[in-house]
Design a protein around this motif. Structure first.
Motif, PDB file in Angstrom:
ATOM      1  N   ARG A 138      24.245  52.184  -9.567  1.00  0.00           N
ATOM      2  CA  ARG A 138      23.326  52.730  -8.560  1.00  0.00           C
ATOM      3  C   ARG A 138      22.808  51.629  -7.629  1.00  0.00           C
ATOM      4  O   ARG A 138      22.111  51.907  -6.683  1.00  0.00           O
ATOM      5  CB  ARG A 138      22.149  53.427  -9.247  1.00  0.00           C
ATOM      6  N   SER A 139      23.112  50.390  -7.948  1.00  0.00           N
ATOM      7  CA  SER A 139      22.684  49.277  -7.102  1.00  0.00           C
ATOM      8  C   SER A 139      23.676  49.143  -5.961  1.00  0.00           C
ATOM      9  O   SER A 139      24.871  49.184  -6.175  1.00  0.00           O
ATOM     10  CB  SER A 139      22.628  47.978  -7.908  1.00  0.00           C
ATOM     11  N   VAL A 147      18.644  47.120  -5.219  1.00  0.00           N
ATOM     12  CA  VAL A 147      18.613  48.575  -5.119  1.00  0.00           C
ATOM     13  C   VAL A 147      17.353  48.953  -4.362  1.00  0.00           C
ATOM     14  O   VAL A 147      16.355  48.216  -4.393  1.00  0.00           O
ATOM     15  CB  VAL A 147      18.680  49.227  -6.522  1.00  0.00           C
ATOM     16  N   ARG A 148      17.369  50.060  -3.657  1.00  0.00           N
ATOM     17  CA  ARG A 148      16.202  50.477  -2.874  1.00  0.00           C
ATOM     18  C   ARG A 148      15.167  51.178  -3.756  1.00  0.00           C
ATOM     19  O   ARG A 148      15.524  51.913  -4.681  1.00  0.00           O
ATOM     20  CB  ARG A 148      16.619  51.436  -1.755  1.00  0.00           C
ATOM     21  N   GLU A 150      13.446  53.663  -2.877  1.00  0.00           N
ATOM     22  CA  GLU A 150      13.657  55.098  -2.700  1.00  0.00           C
ATOM     23  C   GLU A 150      14.666  55.642  -3.700  1.00  0.00           C
ATOM     24  O   GLU A 150      14.494  56.745  -4.233  1.00  0.00           O
ATOM     25  CB  GLU A 150      14.141  55.409  -1.274  1.00  0.00           C
ATOM     26  N   ASP A 151      15.711  54.869  -3.984  1.00  0.00           N
ATOM     27  CA  ASP A 151      16.746  55.316  -4.916  1.00  0.00           C
ATOM     28  C   ASP A 151      16.233  55.356  -6.350  1.00  0.00           C
ATOM     29  O   ASP A 151      16.535  56.279  -7.102  1.00  0.00           O
ATOM     30  CB  ASP A 151      17.982  54.419  -4.812  1.00  0.00           C
ATOM     31  N   HIS A 154      13.809  58.241  -6.641  1.00  0.00           N
ATOM     32  CA  HIS A 154      14.566  59.496  -6.698  1.00  0.00           C
ATOM     33  C   HIS A 154      15.157  59.703  -8.093  1.00  0.00           C
ATOM     34  O   HIS A 154      15.107  60.810  -8.642  1.00  0.00           O
ATOM     35  CB  HIS A 154      15.664  59.498  -5.636  1.00  0.00           C
ATOM     36  N   HIS A 155      15.707  58.638  -8.670  1.00  0.00           N
ATOM     37  CA  HIS A 155      16.300  58.716 -10.014  1.00  0.00           C
ATOM     38  C   HIS A 155      15.278  59.212 -11.036  1.00  0.00           C
ATOM     39  O   HIS A 155      15.611  59.982 -11.935  1.00  0.00           O
ATOM     40  CB  HIS A 155      16.838  57.339 -10.422  1.00  0.00           C
ATOM     41  N   CYS A 175       7.681  54.104 -11.139  1.00  0.00           N
ATOM     42  CA  CYS A 175       9.006  53.661 -11.583  1.00  0.00           C
ATOM     43  C   CYS A 175       8.897  52.696 -12.762  1.00  0.00           C
ATOM     44  O   CYS A 175       9.728  52.728 -13.685  1.00  0.00           O
ATOM     45  CB  CYS A 175       9.758  53.003 -10.428  1.00  0.00           C
TER      46      CYS A 175
END
Length: 197
Positions: A138-139, A147-148, A150-151, A154-155, A175
């Motif tokens: 996911r990075s 990695v963002r 936002e990502d 979202h995860h 997070c």
């Protein structure tokens, strides 16, 4: 899963001693005179401990950064300068506190270059780098470990409005807690520690 126990196991301190910070800046390079525009600090539950715009001492405009973070010169006209924030911020970013951030090295470079803090904190946790350890696919952006926010948010099902220091700090806090409760992350860290013994 007891995330406070996981936090203590990984860092030596509990969630009550964690502070999560985020910044907005005029650019990406404090060593090239980019400056802070905003700084926020929250606790591990995302409750605001400190939040302030910051008036740059050298920049009068930052059009590229303004397009991203929405902070205009008029908004910071009467804000405190970085040196006026040193006492209050250093009380949060001090020995005994776990300092958490997303791409934390970026924020700490600004705090150090602007002399808001005199030395790096002793106990840190970078949510971006820790997340990337167990979710490498996911990075993105071709940079290992990048990695963002936002990502990651979202995860973990966390909604927020990015590029606002307070919103980003709160999202990072969420997070952080989610990562401490992520069994794949905890297992990976425990396995790595087992190999290092």
């Amino acid at each position: 899963m007891d995330i406070d126990a996981v936090c203590r196991s990984l860092t030596g301190v509990g969630l009550v001693d964690a502070v999560i910070l985020d910044t907005e800046t005029t650019g990406l390079h404090p060593e090239w005179d980019d400056e802070l525009l905003s700084l926020a600090i929250v606790d591990s539950d995302g409750r605001r401990l400190f939040n302030s715009l910051v008036r740059p001492r050298h920049h009068e405009a930052w059009p590229q950064a303004q397009r991203v973070n929405g902070i205009s010169p008029a908004m910071v006209w009467d804000a405190p300068t970085a040196d006026e924030l040193s006492d209050v911020v250093s009380s949060f970013v001090s020995d005994g506190h776990l300092v958490v951030g997303f791409n934390l090295i970026f924020d700490l470079k600004f705090l150090l270059c602007e002399e808001i803090i005199s030395q790096p904190p002793q106990i840190t946790f970078d949510v971006m780098r820790e997340y990337a350890r167990v979710h490498p696919r996911r990075s993105g952006r071709g940079s290992r470990g990048w990695v963002r926010l936002e990502d990651v948010a979202h995860h973990y099902g966390i909604a927020f409005s990015p590029h606002n220091a307070l919103e980003d700090a709160r999202a990072t806090a969420g997070c952080f807690r989610a990562l401490l409760g992520d069994e794949s992350y905890v297992r990976a860290v425990q396995a790595q520690r087992g190999r290092e013994r």
